[in-house]
Structures are given as C-alpha cells and as structure tokens.
Design a protein around this motif. Sequence first.
Motif, PDB file in Angstrom:
ATOM      1  N   MET A   1     -33.981 121.958  12.196  1.00  0.00           N
ATOM      2  CA  MET A   1     -34.983 121.388  13.104  1.00  0.00           C
ATOM      3  C   MET A   1     -34.558 121.686  14.548  1.00  0.00           C
ATOM      4  SD  MET A   1     -36.689 117.629  12.802  1.00  0.00           S
ATOM      5  CE  MET A   1     -35.398 116.680  13.571  1.00  0.00           C
ATOM      6  N   HIS A   2     -34.864 122.891  14.975  1.00  0.00           N
ATOM      7  CA  HIS A   2     -34.387 123.334  16.276  1.00  0.00           C
ATOM      8  C   HIS A   2     -35.503 123.677  17.249  1.00  0.00           C
ATOM      9  CE1 HIS A   2     -30.166 123.346  15.136  1.00  0.00           C
ATOM     10  NE2 HIS A   2     -30.476 123.981  14.028  1.00  0.00           N
ATOM     11  N   THR A   3     -36.748 123.750  16.811  1.00  0.00           N
ATOM     12  CA  THR A   3     -37.834 124.106  17.724  1.00  0.00           C
ATOM     13  C   THR A   3     -38.472 122.847  18.302  1.00  0.00           C
ATOM     14  OG1 THR A   3     -39.576 124.111  16.045  1.00  0.00           O
ATOM     15  CG2 THR A   3     -38.290 126.155  16.319  1.00  0.00           C
ATOM     16  N   LEU A   4     -39.098 123.007  19.473  1.00  0.00           N
ATOM     17  CA  LEU A   4     -39.767 121.868  20.103  1.00  0.00           C
ATOM     18  C   LEU A   4     -40.878 121.341  19.206  1.00  0.00           C
ATOM     19  CD1 LEU A   4     -40.155 120.047  22.537  1.00  0.00           C
ATOM     20  CD2 LEU A   4     -41.664 121.782  23.531  1.00  0.00           C
ATOM     21  N   SER A   5     -41.545 122.228  18.517  1.00  0.00           N
ATOM     22  CA  SER A   5     -42.617 121.832  17.594  1.00  0.00           C
ATOM     23  C   SER A   5     -42.079 120.921  16.490  1.00  0.00           C
ATOM     24  CB  SER A   5     -43.268 123.067  16.980  1.00  0.00           C
ATOM     25  OG  SER A   5     -44.237 122.704  16.021  1.00  0.00           O
ATOM     26  N   ASP A   6     -40.912 121.276  15.945  1.00  0.00           N
ATOM     27  CA  ASP A   6     -40.295 120.460  14.891  1.00  0.00           C
ATOM     28  C   ASP A   6     -39.899 119.078  15.423  1.00  0.00           C
ATOM     29  OD1 ASP A   6     -40.497 122.418  12.942  1.00  0.00           O
ATOM     30  OD2 ASP A   6     -38.532 123.276  13.400  1.00  0.00           O
ATOM     31  N   LEU A   7     -39.349 119.064  16.629  1.00  0.00           N
ATOM     32  CA  LEU A   7     -38.921 117.803  17.221  1.00  0.00           C
ATOM     33  C   LEU A   7     -40.097 116.880  17.484  1.00  0.00           C
ATOM     34  CD1 LEU A   7     -36.217 119.110  19.736  1.00  0.00           C
ATOM     35  CD2 LEU A   7     -35.834 117.995  17.532  1.00  0.00           C
ATOM     36  N   LEU A   8     -41.173 117.429  18.012  1.00  0.00           N
ATOM     37  CA  LEU A   8     -42.363 116.623  18.300  1.00  0.00           C
ATOM     38  C   LEU A   8     -43.017 116.140  17.011  1.00  0.00           C
ATOM     39  CD1 LEU A   8     -43.935 118.640  21.255  1.00  0.00           C
ATOM     40  CD2 LEU A   8     -42.673 116.485  21.364  1.00  0.00           C
ATOM     41  N   HIS A  14     -38.044 108.194  11.054  1.00  0.00           N
ATOM     42  CA  HIS A  14     -36.835 107.372  10.962  1.00  0.00           C
ATOM     43  C   HIS A  14     -35.663 108.233  10.506  1.00  0.00           C
ATOM     44  CE1 HIS A  14     -34.111 104.228   9.404  1.00  0.00           C
ATOM     45  NE2 HIS A  14     -34.759 103.396  10.220  1.00  0.00           N
ATOM     46  N   LYS A  15     -34.459 107.851  10.905  1.00  0.00           N
ATOM     47  CA  LYS A  15     -33.263 108.630  10.570  1.00  0.00           C
ATOM     48  C   LYS A  15     -33.040 108.770   9.068  1.00  0.00           C
ATOM     49  CE  LYS A  15     -30.384 104.492  11.187  1.00  0.00           C
ATOM     50  NZ  LYS A  15     -29.359 103.844  12.046  1.00  0.00           N
ATOM     51  N   ASP A  16     -33.583 107.842   8.284  1.00  0.00           N
ATOM     52  CA  ASP A  16     -33.437 107.934   6.819  1.00  0.00           C
ATOM     53  C   ASP A  16     -34.064 109.203   6.269  1.00  0.00           C
ATOM     54  OD1 ASP A  16     -32.179 105.517   6.873  1.00  0.00           O
ATOM     55  OD2 ASP A  16     -33.841 104.362   6.018  1.00  0.00           O
ATOM     56  N   PHE A  17     -35.013 109.782   7.001  1.00  0.00           N
ATOM     57  CA  PHE A  17     -35.744 110.941   6.505  1.00  0.00           C
ATOM     58  C   PHE A  17     -35.452 112.212   7.308  1.00  0.00           C
ATOM     59  CE2 PHE A  17     -38.430 107.107   5.894  1.00  0.00           C
ATOM     60  CZ  PHE A  17     -38.341 107.023   4.512  1.00  0.00           C
ATOM     61  N   LEU A  18     -34.501 112.136   8.215  1.00  0.00           N
ATOM     62  CA  LEU A  18     -34.167 113.304   9.030  1.00  0.00           C
ATOM     63  C   LEU A  18     -33.036 114.120   8.407  1.00  0.00           C
ATOM     64  CD1 LEU A  18     -34.181 111.730  12.617  1.00  0.00           C
ATOM     65  CD2 LEU A  18     -35.884 113.302  11.655  1.00  0.00           C
ATOM     66  N   LEU A  19     -32.902 115.344   8.888  1.00  0.00           N
ATOM     67  CA  LEU A  19     -31.789 116.197   8.480  1.00  0.00           C
ATOM     68  C   LEU A  19     -30.500 115.642   9.082  1.00  0.00           C
ATOM     69  CD1 LEU A  19     -33.443 119.677   9.177  1.00  0.00           C
ATOM     70  CD2 LEU A  19     -33.042 118.642   6.929  1.00  0.00           C
ATOM     71  N   PRO A  20     -29.330 116.113   8.619  1.00  0.00           N
ATOM     72  CA  PRO A  20     -28.064 115.697   9.253  1.00  0.00           C
ATOM     73  C   PRO A  20     -28.082 116.037  10.740  1.00  0.00           C
ATOM     74  CG  PRO A  20     -27.642 116.814   7.172  1.00  0.00           C
ATOM     75  CD  PRO A  20     -29.103 116.973   7.449  1.00  0.00           C
ATOM     76  N   PRO A 141     -24.485 108.569  24.453  1.00  0.00           N
ATOM     77  CA  PRO A 141     -25.401 107.642  23.766  1.00  0.00           C
ATOM     78  C   PRO A 141     -25.139 107.635  22.260  1.00  0.00           C
ATOM     79  CG  PRO A 141     -26.522 109.691  24.230  1.00  0.00           C
ATOM     80  CD  PRO A 141     -25.119 109.847  24.767  1.00  0.00           C
ATOM     81  N   ALA A 142     -23.946 107.205  21.889  1.00  0.00           N
ATOM     82  CA  ALA A 142     -23.472 107.338  20.509  1.00  0.00           C
ATOM     83  C   ALA A 142     -24.331 106.601  19.499  1.00  0.00           C
ATOM     84  CB  ALA A 142     -22.030 106.854  20.412  1.00  0.00           C
ATOM     85  N   THR A 143     -24.857 105.432  19.877  1.00  0.00           N
ATOM     86  CA  THR A 143     -25.591 104.630  18.900  1.00  0.00           C
ATOM     87  C   THR A 143     -26.911 105.288  18.495  1.00  0.00           C
ATOM     88  OG1 THR A 143     -26.619 103.366  20.702  1.00  0.00           O
ATOM     89  CG2 THR A 143     -24.616 102.459  19.710  1.00  0.00           C
ATOM     90  N   ILE A 144     -27.430 106.188  19.326  1.00  0.00           N
ATOM     91  CA  ILE A 144     -28.724 106.807  19.042  1.00  0.00           C
ATOM     92  C   ILE A 144     -28.612 108.286  18.730  1.00  0.00           C
ATOM     93  CG2 ILE A 144     -31.033 107.299  19.941  1.00  0.00           C
ATOM     94  CD1 ILE A 144     -30.509 104.350  19.359  1.00  0.00           C
ATOM     95  N   LEU A 145     -27.975 109.049  19.614  1.00  0.00           N
ATOM     96  CA  LEU A 145     -27.945 110.500  19.437  1.00  0.00           C
ATOM     97  C   LEU A 145     -26.950 110.953  18.379  1.00  0.00           C
ATOM     98  CD1 LEU A 145     -29.893 110.536  21.763  1.00  0.00           C
ATOM     99  CD2 LEU A 145     -28.602 112.406  22.793  1.00  0.00           C
ATOM    100  N   GLY A 146     -26.302 109.978  17.726  1.00  0.00           N
ATOM    101  CA  GLY A 146     -25.505 110.316  16.556  1.00  0.00           C
ATOM    102  C   GLY A 146     -26.382 110.621  15.358  1.00  0.00           C
ATOM    103  N   SER A 147     -27.665 110.201  15.425  1.00  0.00           N
ATOM    104  CA  SER A 147     -28.606 110.429  14.321  1.00  0.00           C
ATOM    105  C   SER A 147     -29.905 111.079  14.772  1.00  0.00           C
ATOM    106  CB  SER A 147     -28.951 109.097  13.639  1.00  0.00           C
ATOM    107  OG  SER A 147     -27.802 108.436  13.169  1.00  0.00           O
ATOM    108  N   TYR A 148     -30.316 110.807  16.013  1.00  0.00           N
ATOM    109  CA  TYR A 148     -31.611 111.269  16.513  1.00  0.00           C
ATOM    110  C   TYR A 148     -31.454 112.309  17.622  1.00  0.00           C
ATOM    111  CZ  TYR A 148     -33.657 107.139  14.211  1.00  0.00           C
ATOM    112  OH  TYR A 148     -34.066 106.199  13.303  1.00  0.00           O
TER     113      TYR A 148
END
Length: 266
Positions: A1-8, A14-20, A141-148
Amino acid sequence: MHTLSDLLKNFFTHKDFLLPANEIAGTMFTPLHMVFAVISLAAVIFCALIVSKKNEKTIRAVFFVLWVLICVLEVTKIVWETVSGASVNVEVTGILPLYPCSVFMYAMPLAIFGHGKIRYMGCGYVCSLGLLGGSINFVYPATILGSYSCISFAGFHTFFYHGAMVFCAIVMLKSGYHSYKKAKKPTDLLLPAVPALAMSIVANAVNFSPIGSDYMFFKLSSFFFAPIGAALPTALCVAIVYILYLIIHALPYLPFYFKNKKASAL
C-alpha cells in the motif's frame, strides 16, 4: 500500500484490516511521514504567527473553536476505534483520554475562560508539557504511526491534535496571552502542573484498578519506558514520574523565576 490512491482508499480502515506497518507508506520514520511532519509543523507555525498578531478577543475565539474541534474529533476517534475493528470492543486499557497530551482538552477551558491563577494553570500546561508533547509527536507518533499511515483518519487526528497543542502554545507566548516571565513566586512554578496532577488522580485510579493500564506512564511499563518499569518497584516508578511532571512543567519558568527573584532582591 504505497500509492496515494491506496492510502485514500483505506483512509478510514481500522488497523485490524491493514497490511503490516512496513508495507504501508507514511508509517513511522518513512520518507512520507517525515515530509508530512515537516510540512504540517511549518503550517502550524505559520498559522500561529498570523493569529498571534490578532487581539485577545479573536485569539480566545480561535482557541474556543479549536478546542471544540479537538473534543469532537477525540470522541469520534474513540467511537471509530471501538466499532470499526474486527470486533466491537472498548479497549479501556489504552483508548481513554488519560495520556499526558490528553490534559490539553481539560486545560484549554481554563486558558480560554479562566482569569488570574486559573488561566495561568491552563496556559501553563499548554506552554510547558503541552508544547513538549505536541512537538515530540511530529517526530515520534509511536501510538499511531506504528500501525497507521499519516495519510489516514488516525494519522490525521494525531497530527491535528498535537498540531493544535503546538499552535496554541506559540500563539500564547508570541501574543503575550501567557508569559514565562510572570513566574515570581514558588507557586508560579507549581501552578502549570496542576491540570496534569489533577488528571493523574483519574489516570492512576484506572492504572491500579482491576482494569490495569499505564496511563500517563506512571508505571513506566509501556513503550521505551518498559525496561525501567521492569527494573523498579511500582511505587518508585510512580514517584519518579510525579517528580518528572513537576520538573517539566516548571522548567521553562525557572530562568525567569530566578531573574525576577534576583531583581527583587536588588
């Protein structure tokens, strides 16, 4: 998930459904995170310098609108985190607004509506621990950008929230709404810590309840504090953290306190 389109496309996922995290652009310390942080911080400083030139009535109005927005977003984030995961679950050990930066929501009404020492308490938190915590979040921002990704609802929330903290501190100090120079008595060094100390009562009530947690980091058992917490008795950890909070809040005022004390002695 590296493109802006994928991110948007996954902005509200939710992080439960995101890639590592290492497969998502904009997570901790990635180039996108650093660029986003620099641009966001520059925008915050630019806006703060503009607003700081306004009169106090306008500044108070801006503070009020910003405070309402962050409170609404905080509630929205908690509800979103609770209902959008793999299961509907209130993660009371980590989702409650009882972190050092959460004090901002409770201190701002004191800064906006208070007068004298009450206003000093609210502004004091914002311009000490608030400014420090808000600034650190742009880098770690460890609490958030560790997953998102920073390009996500969770990422937007953390940068907006902590950006508001930095914005308010700069406006207060630049406009004269608040000043470190007002520290003339020992109590002036203690008052900025009052909002955080008050919230610590609730935080520790949860920390030492059957729920168990490490809100405001009093147990030193989370993030990079964990090795310290594991090596020390809990009571000592709590005492150390209380002392650190007192020092952090007083530190920006100390040079002016000693300067004022010296001037009064002449």
